[in-house]
Design a protein around this motif. Structure first.
Motif, mmCIF file in Angstrom:
data_model
loop_
_atom_site.group_PDB
_atom_site.id
_atom_site.type_symbol
_atom_site.label_atom_id
_atom_site.label_comp_id
_atom_site.label_asym_id
_atom_site.label_seq_id
_atom_site.Cartn_x
_atom_site.Cartn_y
_atom_site.Cartn_z
ATOM 1 N N ALA A 133 0.818 -1.219 0.000
ATOM 2 C CA ALA A 133 0.000 0.000 0.000
ATOM 3 C C ALA A 133 0.848 1.264 0.000
ATOM 4 N N THR A 134 2.067 1.167 0.488
ATOM 5 C CA THR A 134 2.940 2.343 0.569
ATOM 6 C C THR A 134 3.794 2.554 -0.676
ATOM 7 N N ASP A 135 3.763 1.631 -1.630
ATOM 8 C CA ASP A 135 4.586 1.758 -2.833
ATOM 9 C C ASP A 135 4.065 2.878 -3.727
ATOM 10 N N GLN A 136 4.982 3.706 -4.216
ATOM 11 C CA GLN A 136 4.628 4.835 -5.066
ATOM 12 C C GLN A 136 5.377 4.753 -6.401
ATOM 13 N N VAL A 137 4.831 5.458 -7.390
ATOM 14 C CA VAL A 137 5.474 5.527 -8.694
ATOM 15 C C VAL A 137 5.212 6.913 -9.271
ATOM 16 N N SER A 138 6.096 7.369 -10.118
ATOM 17 C CA SER A 138 5.910 8.669 -10.770
ATOM 18 C C SER A 138 5.027 8.486 -12.005
ATOM 19 N N PHE A 139 5.455 8.973 -13.168
ATOM 20 C CA PHE A 139 4.666 8.820 -14.390
ATOM 21 C C PHE A 139 5.121 7.621 -15.221
ATOM 22 N N ALA A 140 5.881 6.693 -14.639
ATOM 23 C CA ALA A 140 6.219 5.455 -15.331
ATOM 24 C C ALA A 140 4.937 4.678 -15.626
ATOM 25 N N ASP A 141 5.029 3.720 -16.540
ATOM 26 C CA ASP A 141 3.824 2.968 -16.908
ATOM 27 C C ASP A 141 3.150 2.341 -15.696
ATOM 28 N N GLY A 142 3.947 1.764 -14.782
ATOM 29 C CA GLY A 142 3.294 1.126 -13.648
ATOM 30 C C GLY A 142 4.182 0.856 -12.455
ATOM 31 N N PHE A 143 5.503 0.775 -12.674
ATOM 32 C CA PHE A 143 6.427 0.400 -11.608
ATOM 33 C C PHE A 143 7.613 1.360 -11.582
ATOM 34 N N PRO A 144 8.242 1.511 -10.417
ATOM 35 C CA PRO A 144 9.376 2.443 -10.317
ATOM 36 C C PRO A 144 10.613 2.028 -11.105
ATOM 37 N N PHE A 145 10.814 0.711 -11.296
ATOM 38 C CA PHE A 145 12.041 0.238 -11.924
ATOM 39 C C PHE A 145 11.751 -0.838 -12.972
ATOM 40 N N LEU A 146 12.592 -0.858 -14.001
ATOM 41 C CA LEU A 146 12.651 -1.967 -14.952
ATOM 42 C C LEU A 146 14.082 -2.480 -14.943
ATOM 43 N N ILE A 147 14.229 -3.789 -14.712
ATOM 44 C CA ILE A 147 15.543 -4.418 -14.587
ATOM 45 C C ILE A 147 15.736 -5.404 -15.735
ATOM 46 N N ILE A 148 16.896 -5.318 -16.401
ATOM 47 C CA ILE A 148 17.263 -6.237 -17.483
ATOM 48 C C ILE A 148 18.719 -6.631 -17.298
ATOM 49 N N SER A 149 19.046 -7.886 -17.581
ATOM 50 C CA SER A 149 20.445 -8.306 -17.515
ATOM 51 C C SER A 149 21.120 -8.146 -18.869
ATOM 52 N N GLU A 150 22.409 -7.876 -18.843
ATOM 53 C CA GLU A 150 23.181 -7.729 -20.075
ATOM 54 C C GLU A 150 23.065 -8.976 -20.947
ATOM 55 N N ASN A 151 23.156 -10.150 -20.322
ATOM 56 C CA ASN A 151 23.173 -11.375 -21.112
ATOM 57 C C ASN A 151 21.819 -11.729 -21.695
ATOM 58 N N SER A 152 20.742 -11.191 -21.140
ATOM 59 C CA SER A 152 19.443 -11.366 -21.788
ATOM 60 C C SER A 152 19.455 -10.690 -23.157
ATOM 61 N N LEU A 153 20.030 -9.493 -23.222
ATOM 62 C CA LEU A 153 20.121 -8.802 -24.507
ATOM 63 C C LEU A 153 21.092 -9.512 -25.440
ATOM 64 N N VAL A 154 22.192 -10.016 -24.905
ATOM 65 C CA VAL A 154 23.122 -10.787 -25.743
ATOM 66 C C VAL A 154 22.396 -11.968 -26.376
ATOM 67 N N SER A 155 21.607 -12.684 -25.582
ATOM 68 C CA SER A 155 20.872 -13.837 -26.096
ATOM 69 C C SER A 155 19.852 -13.425 -27.146
ATOM 70 N N LEU A 156 19.118 -12.347 -26.872
ATOM 71 C CA LEU A 156 18.112 -11.896 -27.832
ATOM 72 C C LEU A 156 18.772 -11.428 -29.127
ATOM 73 N N ASN A 157 19.864 -10.683 -29.023
ATOM 74 C CA ASN A 157 20.573 -10.255 -30.231
ATOM 75 C C ASN A 157 21.076 -11.445 -31.039
ATOM 76 N N HIS A 158 21.527 -12.493 -30.354
ATOM 77 C CA HIS A 158 21.962 -13.711 -31.050
ATOM 78 C C HIS A 158 20.797 -14.327 -31.817
ATOM 79 N N GLU A 159 19.628 -14.383 -31.200
ATOM 80 C CA GLU A 159 18.447 -14.936 -31.870
ATOM 81 C C GLU A 159 18.061 -14.102 -33.087
#
Length: 274
Positions: free
Chosen positions: A140-166
């Motif tokens: 109930a205490t969690d807040q967000v600014s004008f982001a779509d819905g959450f304060p943070f988006l987290i991605i790992s470097e190797n996820s992008l490496v894998s996607l770029n490989h595909e």
């Protein structure tokens, strides 16, 4: 033991405009300081994004101690105060949320309308306006600014490496507009993370991020293509949506710095479960 670190910090002062990379940055109640504190709205008070106006990608943002600076091709820089004088209260819409915002200035509205070739207004979120995160995924205490819905988006470097490989491409991380990038973990390791600590700040990862058309927009040219959505639809499709990255909430304020150690405190079933 695996050694994961924070390798990227990105904030987006104006929703859907170009972002800023930082080596260290304060974290406030709503996320990274100044992250999506401003946004553009149309004549119906609906938020605007690159989904409708890809040219928004061409507007660069910069921050000084006292100012927000916008720049765009063939336009003089627009300098705005970080602490605007109170403007008109405008009840604005972000997806299904209604939230109060304040107008910034006629000068800003004219500058943005001219470059984007559409009538729009720039608004900001006053410090006394609280926008809660969806209670299905948050406290109930969690807040967000004008982001779509959450304060943070987290991605790992190797996820992008894998996607770029595909894809057989080399798309930059900027396409996916993360806030925090993690190095040293396997591709899509973040799918199973439920609680992590980065430096001295604890994060909850309640929901994978479903992706729209924005990653198909080249942030340098505003031209659109088919990737990465074509490949994501093949390798990351679940229940008719495609996913890349994890939304996150934070439990403390503080400062994040490149090189901070990332500790995985709790894991669960992969989100999405593919």
């Amino acid at each position: 033991m695996a050694h994961f670190t924070l390798s990227g910090i990105y904030l987006y002062p104006v929703k859907s405009l170009a972002g800023i990379s930082a080596s260290h940055w304060p974290v406030t109640e709503t996320g990274l300081l100044h992250d999506r504190k401003w946004m553009l709205i149309d004549s119906n008070r609906q938020f605007l994004s690159q989904r409708r106006l890809p040219r928004m990608a061409l507007i660069k943002t910069a921050l000084t101690e006292n100012d927000l600076i916008l720049s765009a091709p063939d336009m003089e820089n627009l300098v705005l105060p970080l602490m605007p004088a109170d403007g008109e209260i405008i009840n604005s819409t972000i997806w299904h949320d209604q939230c109060d915002a304040r107008s910034v200035s006629l000068e800003a509205d004219r500058w943005l309308s001219r470059f984007l070739n559409t009538d729009c207004r720039l608004v900001y979120q006053p410090d006394d306006v609280v926008r809660q995160v969806d209670p299905d995924y948050a406290h109930a205490t969690d807040q967000v600014s004008f982001a779509d819905g959450f304060p943070f988006l987290i991605i790992s470097e190797n996820s992008l490496v894998s996607l770029n490989h595909e894809m057989g491409l080399d798309l930059p991380m900027a396409r996916f507009r993360p806030n925090l990038v993690i190095a040293g973990c396997p591709a899509y390791a973040e799918d199973s993370w439920r609680e992590i600590r980065i430096g001295s700040i604890d994060f909850r990862l309640p929901k994978a991020c479903s992706r729209c058309s924005v990653p198909t927009i080249d942030p340098e040219t505003a031209q659109t293509g088919k990737e990465p959505l074509t490949t994501l639809n093949r390798v990351r499709n679940w229940q008719n949506k495609v996913y890349f990255g994890q939304n996150a909430l934070h439990d403390q304020c503080g400062v994040l710095s490149i090189g901070d150690i990332v500790q995985v405190k709790l894991t669960g079933t992969n989100q999405p479960p593919i």
